[in-house]
Motif scaffolding. Structure first.
Motif, short mmCIF file in Angstrom:
data_model
loop_
_atom_site.label_atom_id
_atom_site.label_comp_id
_atom_site.label_asym_id
_atom_site.label_seq_id
_atom_site.Cartn_x
_atom_site.Cartn_y
_atom_site.Cartn_z
N ARG A 1 35.69 31.65 53.72
CA ARG A 1 36.98 31.40 53.07
C ARG A 1 37.96 30.75 54.04
NH1 ARG A 1 35.69 32.74 48.19
NH2 ARG A 1 34.87 34.82 47.72
N GLN B 1 31.92 36.41 54.35
CA GLN B 1 32.77 35.81 53.32
C GLN B 1 34.11 35.38 53.89
OE1 GLN B 1 32.30 39.32 50.70
NE2 GLN B 1 31.81 37.87 49.05
N GLU C 1 36.36 41.79 51.35
CA GLU C 1 35.14 41.03 51.51
C GLU C 1 34.55 41.25 52.90
OE1 GLU C 1 35.72 37.35 48.44
OE2 GLU C 1 36.41 37.03 50.49
#
Length: 282
Positions: free
Chosen positions: A100, A96, A92
């Protein structure tokens, strides 16, 4: 600080949770948390230099935590640094990854809220303060305003203090003279000096201090009566404040739970006023 450093810093922080540390020892703890994995390979002299304390203070700090000396503490830090802090590469992009990581921080916060004693104690202090000053300068100012906006729906007199200068101390004086017994201080990195000075002034005025900050060893912790830690995200150019915002709403919920009848009455009064004035479209 990358996510590996953030993960290690969180585990290092766990070594200090519940320990009764002096202000000097809090500075040492804060330096170790901030430097993440690299802290595990520093000498006592290097830690002392980073924290701006003496080398014997580092030794006393390690002993206060129950270790025979700093070498024993360093071995523990190295063991923590060796624990994988991040999941395998996902392919990713950095945006991202940052979000996360924020999700994982929120999950850890949720786990820690298994014990609500600190939140409930803070809520009792704040709900009984008339007026209720909410202090937040620089990066914390938007969160102070956010909390103040919603708190005003259930508390009769919320005063957001988001501007510095001598007028800030005047407003603290005025709040105390009007009957305030506690202040909520939102203190986020990089910890404005003016905020810390205002908190010391609040203590001198006899106000209890609830601190919503990023770490239990933040510079505000030594002056606070209750500390509500909520880590910030550090993977982007500017910090992510998702954790502190969530903690602010958890605290407000606890305030409503501490005085449910008053909160319900004020919410109903607000809704009646909003309908009469046609404030909202829906």
């Amino acid at each position: 600080m990358n996510e590996a450093a953030v993960g290690t810093g969180g585990r290092v922080l766990g070594l200090f949770q519940g320990a009764r540390l002096t202000p000097t020892q809090r500075r040492i703890a804060h330096s170790l948390v901030q430097h993440g994995p690299s802290a595990a390979y520093l000498s006592a002299a290097e830690v002392a230099e980073l924290a701006g304390v003496s080398q014997p203070s580092v030794t006393r700090f390690a002993m206060a935590l129950g270790y025979a000396g700093y070498p024993a503490l360093r071995r523990e830090l190295r063991a923590l640094a060796a624990v994988p802090a991040t999941p395998p590469e996902t392919g990713e992009n950095p945006m991202q990854d940052a979000l996360r990581a924020e999700t994982r921080r929120l999950e850890r916060m949720a786990d820690e809220l298994g014990d609500l004693s600190a939140v409930e104690r803070a809520a009792q202090m704040l709900v009984g303060s008339r007026p209720l000053p909410v202090l937040g300068l620089r990066a914390a100012a938007p969160l102070a305003g956010y909390f103040g906006y919603f708190a005003a729906k259930v508390h009769p007199d919320v005063r957001v203090l988001d501007g510095g200068g001598t007028i800030l101390l005047d407003r603290l004086d005025q709040a105390r003279a009007a009957g305030a017994s506690a202040v909520l201080a939102i203190v986020l990195p990089r910890y404005p000096r003016e905020t810390l000075e205002a908190i010391r002034e609040a203590k001198e005025l006899g106000l209890a201090v609830v601190a919503l900050t990023d770490s239990a060893v933040s510079p505000v912790a030594e002056a606070a009566d209750v500390v509500l830690p909520a880590p910030v995200g550090t993977q982007l150019v500017f910090d992510l404040h998702t954790g502190p915002m969530a903690m602010a709403m958890v605290l407000l919920q606890a305030m409503c739970d501490a005085a449910p009848e008053t909160a319900q009455r004020r919410l109903e009064e607000f809704e009646a006023t909003a309908n009469r004035r046609h404030i909202f479209e829906a």
